[in-house]
Design a protein around this motif. Sequence first.
Motif, short mmCIF file in Angstrom:
data_model
loop_
_atom_site.label_atom_id
_atom_site.label_comp_id
_atom_site.label_asym_id
_atom_site.label_seq_id
_atom_site.Cartn_x
_atom_site.Cartn_y
_atom_site.Cartn_z
N TRP A 2 0.84 -1.20 0.00
CA TRP A 2 0.00 0.00 0.00
C TRP A 2 0.87 1.23 0.00
O TRP A 2 1.97 1.24 0.53
N PHE A 3 0.37 2.33 -0.58
CA PHE A 3 1.22 3.48 -0.83
C PHE A 3 0.37 4.76 -0.79
O PHE A 3 -0.54 4.95 -1.58
N TRP A 4 0.67 5.63 0.17
CA TRP A 4 0.07 6.98 0.26
C TRP A 4 1.22 7.96 0.28
O TRP A 4 2.14 7.85 1.09
N TRP A 5 1.18 8.95 -0.62
CA TRP A 5 2.25 9.95 -0.66
C TRP A 5 1.63 11.33 -0.82
O TRP A 5 0.81 11.55 -1.71
N GLY A 6 2.02 12.25 0.07
CA GLY A 6 1.50 13.61 0.02
C GLY A 6 2.55 14.61 -0.39
O GLY A 6 3.69 14.58 0.08
#
Length: 845
Positions: free
Chosen positions: A108-112
């Motif tokens: 899983w991957f969340w990047w801001g």
Amino acid sequence: MPQNVNPQREQSPSWRRLFVGREDAMRQLQDDWRNAAEGDPRLVILLAESGVGKTRLVQEFYRWLSQNADAPDPKGYWPDSFTQDHASLNVNPTFPPSWNTERTPIPWFWWGLRWVRPERRNQIDERCALVSHADSLAQHIMPIADARAAAAHRKAAFLRTATDLAQFIPVIGQFIGAAQAARNLLTETRQDLREAREAERRLQGDPAAQAQSRLESLGDKVLDLFRAFLDSDRNDAPTLPVVLVLDDAQWADSETLRFVYRLWGEATVKRWPLLILATHWEREWREHRNTLPDGNLPRRLSDLLELLPSDLRKGVVERPVELVENLSQVVKTALPGLAPQERQTLLDRADGNPLLLIEMVDYLLRRPEWFVDRDTSAALTPTARQRLHEIPSDLVRLYDDRFHALDETVRDLLGWSSAQGLRFLTSLTAAVSRRLRPDWQDHIVQDGLKRAENPAAVIQRLNVYRNEFRQAAFLHVASAYLGAQPETRKAVEDALVEELTNVVLSGGLDALPAEERRDALLMAQNALRKEDRPADVNDLSFVAWVRSLLHLHDVDREQRLWASTLDVAERLNRARPAEGWSFDVLPFWSQIRVMDTLREFRRLDEALRWSEAVEAQCRAAASHNPAPQALRDLSVSLDRVGDVRLLKGDRDAALAAFEEGLTLSRRIAREFGETPEALRDLSVSLNKVGDVRLLKGDRDAALAAFEEGLTLRRRIAREFGETPEALRDLSVSLDRVGDVRRLKGDRDAALAAFEEGLALRRRIAREFGETPEALRDLSVSLFRVGWVLCEAGAGERAVTSMTESLAYITEVNRRWPDPQTEVEMRRIEALLTRMRRDGCPGAAG
């Protein structure tokens, strides 16, 4: 802690983080998520003015994901959910130092990515968010790589992508292992190999197009990392959508927007599980919406919709974030003693703006005397009820009140820090305090800044070295506080100048952590140079300013931030004295690097004036003391003059410069010894002379120069070791000789040279790694072999060689795509099609 704040209230600030009135908006985001999971990517633009709660909505969406999406286990992949007050501006999860990658259950991957108002940045360049948020990107790589590594080869392929990205974003190297990164990148990052590559390609293609390719190269690497997560062709696609957040995108930089444009186009075509969430000021969005972009690349987020083909716009959603109709729960929780009519007065004055309401509540909490028995959970006194309308209803006045409620030590520290900008370095604030308050111990600064980080204060800590004012208005208030003390402000500015001058000129930069070094340079170039001050090389602060720009240039060039690199080079050029920079101010090789930037980006007039000034200084030094280094510097400077003259179309002048450099290289080898460096310099000079001779049509003279260079490079490899650099140099010389032999009609000799070069390049790739350069070199060699075979009528062998050439360049484009590689691939593809259709005589013709 200020004495007029109820301790119990301060220890329980959860009312500030209540999330109310956004149920419909959250359901919409959840639907967007589910659609993306089904292979229907979404680009959602959340539109509202500042303070309405766009970023908070994104943070709450993350919290929902962490509790509901596939892995609710708190020991799973999901680190903190942004609910802490100190993280009110964060758009990236925080991985604790003790993070255990073995417990990550899902890929899983969340990047801001988050931007600040340009005039509030601590720098001159257009900061690329891909780099400024690299630490958060890097944190994902190893946990997800481990989670996805069901097969060893999958993990190895993923790590190759990450390792390649490490050359652009060094912090990633910490997550993939320094030894592995160094081994895989060794042959790619050596300066002499870069010089050899430039020498070979100097006359090929359009330098302006190559410069644009470099501008996009960082985005290429990050895009390839996204492909590793998203592309189902890789047989390990994620089980959940990737989320990319673009916070305050009205200030987005152009390099990141180009990356987003390409990412969205590819995601839509390939139906990737991707959700992009952007927050944007509504007024600015409406102002630029439906206007034609300036050029064919996005400069604003709204340009994406105009540039995208209609079939790629289906998943783009423009969604206003409305004011919250009912925020009464916030007031009830924070001030339970208020009567309904009093609560309504606050709600009416806030007019649905959650941030404004929170600040108004804080205003009351700082005044316990307005409450019965000074208890902020009790009712208001009769006098206070009459004064409710006195509460400011604009954020700046409320922030000013909050700032002045802090104790004097904290106010002073924040005022001093405001001279650095929106972001500031703790070390610089401490240095200023040592000059202004020598009686203070170091812990006073640390403790004071920590007090300014609490939920009722005005800054947040980015890391151990840096802080940031939580709102631009806080910076305005702190600056006004400092500005009201003219003598103190002057002392602060003088202290900053003195400290930054010492840091830049005394070698203190090397002692700074990497995270702090670039910020120190950015602050130095702002603080040390004022427009009303003349250039004076005898002024230490001016010299420090020049050196700070030089260091910025080198840092940005190393990270391939080409727009910023060029910007800094042009500033240095504008400040350059008419007679040029002395080497005492800017060392020789530093000036060479800046000249190379100007030349590569076709600032040819500026590059020529600079290079001729350097040449004149080198000539004077060599005349006064003809030592080996002085002569070599003169030879190098002549080469740079020749390079620029050649690009400007003056071949005679270029040849004169190269031949004088060649004469110097021969002299150095003859008088001071045939060292590997001296022999290689001589071979490079011979190649430059040969290049221009060939351009002028003198093939015999060109061949003589190239063959002498080839002899030297054989000798270097034989006598000093068959390093990858030496072997590649030898293959480049063989290509040059083969090219001229072919032009002269001697196909057998040309083929022999090309095949020997091909054998060397196969060996380099086999023994030293399949770097982008090694694979591209193999493609070039195979192309040359195939072309000569085709001319000789060996059609079957020619097609075999060209097919292998196409396979290698296709692999390069797949793993490290850029526009120039795409052009090369299409060219070989078209030629191979012709060969198969028409046979070799038609192709050769």
